[in-house]
Design a protein around this motif. Sequence first.
Motif, PDB file in Angstrom:
ATOM      1  N   VAL A  22      17.458  -0.273 -10.484  1.00 39.06           N
ATOM      2  CA  VAL A  22      17.194  -0.556 -11.892  1.00 39.06           C
ATOM      3  C   VAL A  22      15.809  -0.005 -12.196  1.00 39.06           C
ATOM      4  CG1 VAL A  22      17.011  -2.348 -13.642  1.00 39.06           C
ATOM      5  CG2 VAL A  22      18.571  -2.653 -11.719  1.00 39.06           C
ATOM      6  N   VAL A  23      15.750   1.025 -13.032  1.00 37.28           N
ATOM      7  CA  VAL A  23      14.491   1.693 -13.336  1.00 37.28           C
ATOM      8  C   VAL A  23      14.082   1.382 -14.768  1.00 37.28           C
ATOM      9  CG1 VAL A  23      13.328   3.932 -13.502  1.00 37.28           C
ATOM     10  CG2 VAL A  23      15.031   3.550 -11.720  1.00 37.28           C
ATOM     11  N   ASN A  24      12.836   0.927 -14.919  1.00 33.72           N
ATOM     12  CA  ASN A  24      12.272   0.706 -16.246  1.00 33.72           C
ATOM     13  C   ASN A  24      11.457   1.938 -16.602  1.00 33.72           C
ATOM     14  OD1 ASN A  24      10.962  -0.071 -18.551  1.00 33.72           O
ATOM     15  ND2 ASN A  24      10.146  -1.981 -17.722  1.00 33.72           N
ATOM     16  N   ARG A  25      11.969   2.766 -17.483  1.00 30.76           N
ATOM     17  CA  ARG A  25      11.302   4.023 -17.852  1.00 30.76           C
ATOM     18  C   ARG A  25       9.981   3.789 -18.584  1.00 30.76           C
ATOM     19  NH1 ARG A  25      13.907   7.162 -14.566  1.00 30.76           N
ATOM     20  NH2 ARG A  25      16.127   7.304 -14.920  1.00 30.76           N
ATOM     21  N   ASN A  26       9.793   2.605 -19.172  1.00 30.07           N
ATOM     22  CA  ASN A  26       8.570   2.309 -19.916  1.00 30.07           C
ATOM     23  C   ASN A  26       7.468   1.723 -19.049  1.00 30.07           C
ATOM     24  OD1 ASN A  26       9.850   3.114 -22.309  1.00 30.07           O
ATOM     25  ND2 ASN A  26      10.744   1.095 -22.561  1.00 30.07           N
ATOM     26  N   GLN A  27       7.762   1.438 -17.802  1.00 29.30           N
ATOM     27  CA  GLN A  27       6.796   0.823 -16.910  1.00 29.30           C
ATOM     28  C   GLN A  27       5.919   1.896 -16.287  1.00 29.30           C
ATOM     29  OE1 GLN A  27       8.634  -1.346 -13.743  1.00 29.30           O
ATOM     30  NE2 GLN A  27       6.831  -2.552 -13.327  1.00 29.30           N
ATOM     31  N   ASN A  28       4.631   1.689 -16.320  1.00 32.21           N
ATOM     32  CA  ASN A  28       3.684   2.633 -15.746  1.00 32.21           C
ATOM     33  C   ASN A  28       3.353   2.185 -14.331  1.00 32.21           C
ATOM     34  OD1 ASN A  28       1.749   4.510 -15.206  1.00 32.21           O
ATOM     35  ND2 ASN A  28       0.234   3.716 -16.644  1.00 32.21           N
ATOM     36  N   GLU A  29       3.872   2.905 -13.348  1.00 33.99           N
ATOM     37  CA  GLU A  29       3.603   2.566 -11.960  1.00 33.99           C
ATOM     38  C   GLU A  29       2.526   3.496 -11.422  1.00 33.99           C
ATOM     39  OE1 GLU A  29       7.014   2.302  -9.510  1.00 33.99           O
ATOM     40  OE2 GLU A  29       8.145   1.150 -10.968  1.00 33.99           O
ATOM     41  N   ASN A  30       1.407   2.909 -11.035  1.00 33.00           N
ATOM     42  CA  ASN A  30       0.290   3.684 -10.518  1.00 33.00           C
ATOM     43  C   ASN A  30       0.489   3.988  -9.041  1.00 33.00           C
ATOM     44  OD1 ASN A  30      -1.019   3.553 -13.001  1.00 33.00           O
ATOM     45  ND2 ASN A  30      -1.909   1.561 -12.498  1.00 33.00           N
ATOM     46  N   SER A  31      -0.127   5.069  -8.580  1.00 31.33           N
ATOM     47  CA  SER A  31      -0.101   5.411  -7.166  1.00 31.33           C
ATOM     48  C   SER A  31      -0.982   4.441  -6.400  1.00 31.33           C
ATOM     49  CB  SER A  31      -0.602   6.839  -6.957  1.00 31.33           C
ATOM     50  OG  SER A  31       0.216   7.739  -7.659  1.00 31.33           O
ATOM     51  N   LEU A  32      -0.777   4.382  -5.089  1.00 26.58           N
ATOM     52  CA  LEU A  32      -1.632   3.546  -4.262  1.00 26.58           C
ATOM     53  C   LEU A  32      -3.043   4.113  -4.238  1.00 26.58           C
ATOM     54  CD1 LEU A  32       0.756   2.887  -1.256  1.00 26.58           C
ATOM     55  CD2 LEU A  32       0.092   1.280  -3.035  1.00 26.58           C
ATOM     56  N   PRO A  33      -4.061   3.264  -4.112  1.00 30.36           N
ATOM     57  CA  PRO A  33      -5.443   3.758  -4.060  1.00 30.36           C
ATOM     58  C   PRO A  33      -5.687   4.610  -2.823  1.00 30.36           C
ATOM     59  CG  PRO A  33      -5.365   1.338  -4.114  1.00 30.36           C
ATOM     60  CD  PRO A  33      -3.964   1.833  -4.098  1.00 30.36           C
ATOM     61  N   ASP A  34      -6.691   5.467  -2.893  1.00 30.04           N
ATOM     62  CA  ASP A  34      -7.010   6.363  -1.771  1.00 30.04           C
ATOM     63  C   ASP A  34      -7.445   5.609  -0.524  1.00 30.04           C
ATOM     64  OD1 ASP A  34      -6.382   8.616  -3.230  1.00 30.04           O
ATOM     65  OD2 ASP A  34      -8.426   8.853  -4.004  1.00 30.04           O
ATOM     66  N   ASN A  35      -7.980   4.401  -0.671  1.00 35.59           N
ATOM     67  CA  ASN A  35      -8.466   3.660   0.492  1.00 35.59           C
ATOM     68  C   ASN A  35      -7.425   2.692   1.052  1.00 35.59           C
ATOM     69  OD1 ASN A  35      -8.481   1.833  -1.571  1.00 35.59           O
ATOM     70  ND2 ASN A  35     -10.537   1.038  -1.172  1.00 35.59           N
ATOM     71  N   THR A  36      -6.145   2.904   0.742  1.00 31.87           N
ATOM     72  CA  THR A  36      -5.078   2.058   1.271  1.00 31.87           C
ATOM     73  C   THR A  36      -4.985   2.234   2.782  1.00 31.87           C
ATOM     74  OG1 THR A  36      -3.827   2.237  -0.768  1.00 31.87           O
ATOM     75  CG2 THR A  36      -2.603   1.576   1.187  1.00 31.87           C
ATOM     76  N   ILE A  37      -4.884   1.115   3.487  1.00 25.86           N
ATOM     77  CA  ILE A  37      -4.795   1.150   4.949  1.00 25.86           C
ATOM     78  C   ILE A  37      -3.323   1.061   5.338  1.00 25.86           C
ATOM     79  CG2 ILE A  37      -5.409  -0.045   7.079  1.00 25.86           C
ATOM     80  CD1 ILE A  37      -7.888  -1.101   5.576  1.00 25.86           C
ATOM     81  N   TYR A  38      -2.847   2.048   6.110  1.00 29.55           N
ATOM     82  CA  TYR A  38      -1.480   2.069   6.607  1.00 29.55           C
ATOM     83  C   TYR A  38      -1.488   1.686   8.069  1.00 29.55           C
ATOM     84  CZ  TYR A  38      -0.552   4.742   2.376  1.00 29.55           C
ATOM     85  OH  TYR A  38      -0.434   5.136   1.078  1.00 29.55           O
ATOM     86  N   CYS A  39      -0.375   1.162   8.574  1.00 30.50           N
ATOM     87  CA  CYS A  39      -0.315   0.779   9.972  1.00 30.50           C
ATOM     88  C   CYS A  39       0.970   1.313  10.602  1.00 30.50           C
ATOM     89  CB  CYS A  39      -0.395  -0.739  10.120  1.00 30.50           C
ATOM     90  SG  CYS A  39       0.974  -1.609   9.349  1.00 30.50           S
ATOM     91  N   GLY A  40       1.028   1.279  11.902  1.00 34.02           N
ATOM     92  CA  GLY A  40       2.212   1.714  12.629  1.00 34.02           C
ATOM     93  C   GLY A  40       2.089   3.124  13.155  1.00 34.02           C
ATOM     94  N   LEU A  41       3.079   3.512  13.953  1.00 35.05           N
ATOM     95  CA  LEU A  41       3.055   4.831  14.589  1.00 35.05           C
ATOM     96  C   LEU A  41       3.134   5.971  13.584  1.00 35.05           C
ATOM     97  CD1 LEU A  41       5.399   4.141  17.647  1.00 35.05           C
ATOM     98  CD2 LEU A  41       2.911   4.417  17.653  1.00 35.05           C
ATOM     99  N   LEU A  42       3.771   5.745  12.433  1.00 34.04           N
ATOM    100  CA  LEU A  42       3.937   6.796  11.436  1.00 34.04           C
ATOM    101  C   LEU A  42       2.936   6.662  10.284  1.00 34.04           C
ATOM    102  CD1 LEU A  42       7.834   6.826  11.309  1.00 34.04           C
ATOM    103  CD2 LEU A  42       6.320   8.296  12.627  1.00 34.04           C
ATOM    104  N   SER A  43       1.824   5.975  10.514  1.00 34.36           N
ATOM    105  CA  SER A  43       0.865   5.734   9.438  1.00 34.36           C
ATOM    106  C   SER A  43       0.296   7.032   8.876  1.00 34.36           C
ATOM    107  CB  SER A  43      -0.257   4.820   9.912  1.00 34.36           C
ATOM    108  OG  SER A  43      -0.958   5.422  10.981  1.00 34.36           O
ATOM    109  N   SER A  44       0.180   8.050   9.682  1.00 38.21           N
ATOM    110  CA  SER A  44      -0.367   9.322   9.197  1.00 38.21           C
ATOM    111  C   SER A  44       0.601  10.037   8.260  1.00 38.21           C
ATOM    112  CB  SER A  44      -0.716  10.236  10.373  1.00 38.21           C
ATOM    113  OG  SER A  44       0.486  10.553  11.093  1.00 38.21           O
ATOM    114  N   LEU A  45       1.868   9.670   8.284  1.00 39.07           N
ATOM    115  CA  LEU A  45       2.882  10.321   7.442  1.00 39.07           C
ATOM    116  C   LEU A  45       3.181   9.528   6.175  1.00 39.07           C
ATOM    117  CD1 LEU A  45       5.371  11.280  10.279  1.00 39.07           C
ATOM    118  CD2 LEU A  45       3.625  12.721   9.231  1.00 39.07           C
ATOM    119  N   GLN A  46       2.559   8.364   5.979  1.00 36.20           N
ATOM    120  CA  GLN A  46       2.910   7.496   4.878  1.00 36.20           C
ATOM    121  C   GLN A  46       2.296   7.908   3.548  1.00 36.20           C
ATOM    122  OE1 GLN A  46       2.238   3.491   6.167  1.00 36.20           O
ATOM    123  NE2 GLN A  46       4.071   3.479   7.411  1.00 36.20           N
ATOM    124  N   LYS A  47       1.354   8.819   3.518  1.00 39.78           N
ATOM    125  CA  LYS A  47       0.822   9.280   2.244  1.00 39.78           C
ATOM    126  C   LYS A  47       1.714  10.357   1.702  1.00 39.78           C
ATOM    127  CE  LYS A  47      -3.943   7.978   2.749  1.00 39.78           C
ATOM    128  NZ  LYS A  47      -5.311   8.333   2.555  1.00 39.78           N
TER     129      LYS A  47
END
Length: 135
Positions: free
Chosen positions: A110-135
């Motif tokens: 269900v997609v709300n076309r009027n909703q403004n979804e921002n990207s994650l901030p540049d300083n977001t911390i990722y975890c796990g073996l694939l953390s380098s691929l999550q951006k």
Amino acid sequence: MNRPAKVDTSLINGTFKGFMEIIFQNNDTTVQNYHLDGSAFFVVGMDVGVWTENSRSTYNKWDDVARCTTQVFPGSWTAILVVLDNAGIWNLRAQNLDSWYLGQEAYLSVVNRNQNENSLPDNTIYCGLLSSLQK
């Protein structure tokens, strides 16, 4: 669809603030339970036998019950109406784990076309073996 069958995830697109009618048909000999994450639905009908277009005339649309899980009795059907007022991707699945892992699940998008979804901030911390691929 005009393509060969393949093993894949079932994704059903819904219109934001629209309605969706879902019919569960149980031809098995045991009770089946189905659950929808992220949204409630209204159980508007259930009966013995096979659901047909004429079954809509028996729906209870005036004092139906809102739920997130419903049961479908053996040799019967259950009809639900879902109000698609919550944007996201929601899992609709059988509560019986054996059935769930055999493919009795789908996702509602269900997609709300009027909703403004921002990207994650540049300083977001990722975890796990694939953390380098999550951006």
